[in-house]
Design a protein around this motif. Structure first.
Motif: not given
Length: 426
Positions: A7-11, A251-252, A277-278
């Motif tokens: 899974x990708x992480x976003x703040x 990543x975004x 990161x992307x």
């Protein structure tokens, strides 16, 4: 933080911080000419009116793509500044502007001079809207210096201490127009921007399928996404007004601006991509990132301070992974390891769990647990009930929203989630 097929992480906090940023800046501005309870100086008012007319003409020249008129508004004695404004003018050439104007103009901090050289500090809002994408203007606070020479006012400088806060201040902007998206990049190759546009275009119908009843990622017309891709992590930090380290491995993020108090069009949404990161993500991960962030854009008008982070981030991940043909343990590896080790979660993630300071593993488990909570609701009560629950949580407490929509309280919801996590991750 995982950078490949996990899974990708976003703040999640960045989204809300962006909403508050403009208000904080404007509240913090000191009183300038025309404000406050004291007597108003007539000369200061005349200065403000003159500067307002100057900025009106400057904005018109940019909208009309009249470089001569645009540069004529800049102090001829400030050659370096004129060169920089010429570069910014060129950088904006490919950006589709529907509007560009300066409002809330205030002046102060005058440097008195009987003739040439009279200077004033200027604070204003730059308000702009992208043609075909923004339903409300984006408002950006700006600080300028104006100078009077031979009876004429000029823009003589601006405050650059905060860094390159707009993409066109970082370099020439390349625009890629997709079916559902506008990708703006600075310092990026056309191929990378086209690939990003393709994923953004695919994200819009994916979100529309999960967020029904005609609501789309722009909150009004059929989905329109605006994606910005700066040249580096450092430039991303400048765009967001935060240390680059806050977004390392992220990543975004999605930011919003332009919301009108008391209702009106949905605030303009921007997806800002961290190119470092992307680029480390797999194709699956990149697709998930764009769909997740497109979900935040679509739901922004329904997301409020009462919406818990686990629901807003979990719902965005649920949309991103809704049609994925992967086992839950493959999408939630950190939580799966904790369950296998006999350390299952005993509560739903709190807002604090989504902070960067808690460590990558804790952040990963927060996102994974939030995703599984929304996945459980969709499976047990149905997807439309999940959407209804999300909307209800934006206007009331989670306890009340859960009881009204799902027929259970928050405690029962948490207990069901704990059992569900243990079942699907073992």
């Amino acid at each position: 933080m995982r950078a490949m097929d996990g899974p990708t992480r976003r703040p999640g906090g960045a989204r809300r911080a962006a909403l508050r940023f403009l208000a904080v800046v404007l509240i913090a501005l000191p009183a300038l000419a025309g404000c406050g309870a004291g007597p108003v100086d007539g000369a200061a008012l005349r200065d403000t009116d003159a500067v307002r007319r100057l900025l009106d003409g400057w904005a018109t020249a940019l909208r009309d793509r009249d470089e001569g008129a645009y540069l004529a508004a800049v102090d001829p004695g400030e050659r370096a500044y004129r060169d920089r404004r010429r570069q910014v003018f060129d950088n904006l050439a490919d950006v589709p502007l529907a509007s560009w104007e300066y409002g809330a103009v205030r002046t102060g901090g005058s440097t008195p001079a009987p003739g040439d050289g009279h200077r004033v500090a200027v604070r204003a809002e730059l308000r702009y809207r992208l043609a075909g994408y923004d339903t409300a203007p984006v408002a950006v606070p700006v600080r300028l210096t104006a100078v009077r020479r031979s009876g004429r006012w000029y823009v003589a400088g601006d405050d650059t201490a905060s860094g390159d806060r707009q993409l066109w201040e970082q370099g020439r902007v390349t625009a890629v127009r997709g079916r559902h998206s506008l990708v703006l990049g600075a310092g990026q190759g056309a191929a990378a921007l086209r690939a990003l546009s393709g994923l953004a275009d695919a994200a819009v119908p994916a979100v529309a399928a999960a967020w029904p009843d005609g609501e789309r990622p722009d909150g009004d017309r059929p989905g329109r996404l605006v994606v910005e891709m700066p040249a580096s992590l450092e430039r991303m930090g400048a765009l967001l007004g935060a240390p680059p380290s806050d977004y390392r491995g992220i990543a975004a993020v999605t930011t919003t601006a332009g919301e009108k108090p008391g209702g009106g069009p949905a605030p303009a949404g921007r997806i800002v991509v961290n190119p470092e990161a992307y680029s480390a993500l797999s194709p699956f991960g990149r697709r998930a990132v764009l769909t997740h962030e497109a979900t935040h854009v679509a739901t922004r008008a329904r997301t409020t301070d009462t919406t818990p982070m686990w629901l807003s981030e979990g719902f965005a991940d649920w949309v991103a992974y809704r049609t994925a043909d992967r086992a839950p343990a493959a999408i939630a590896p950190e939580l799966a390891r904790a369950v296998t080790a006999g350390r299952p979660p005993d509560r739903l993630p709190t807002d604090a769990d989504f902070r960067f300071t808690g460590g990558a593993d804790r952040l990963a488990r927060a996102y994974e647990g939030a995703w599984l909570a929304c996945r459980m609701v969709a499976e047990r009560w149905g997807e439309r009930k999940l959407v209804a629950f999300y909307r209800a949580a934006g206007t009331s407490s989670v306890e009340r929203a859960a009881r009204e929509v799902l027929g259970v309280g928050e405690r029962e919801l948490t207990e069901g989630w704990r059992g569900y996590v243990g079942k699907v991750l073992r």
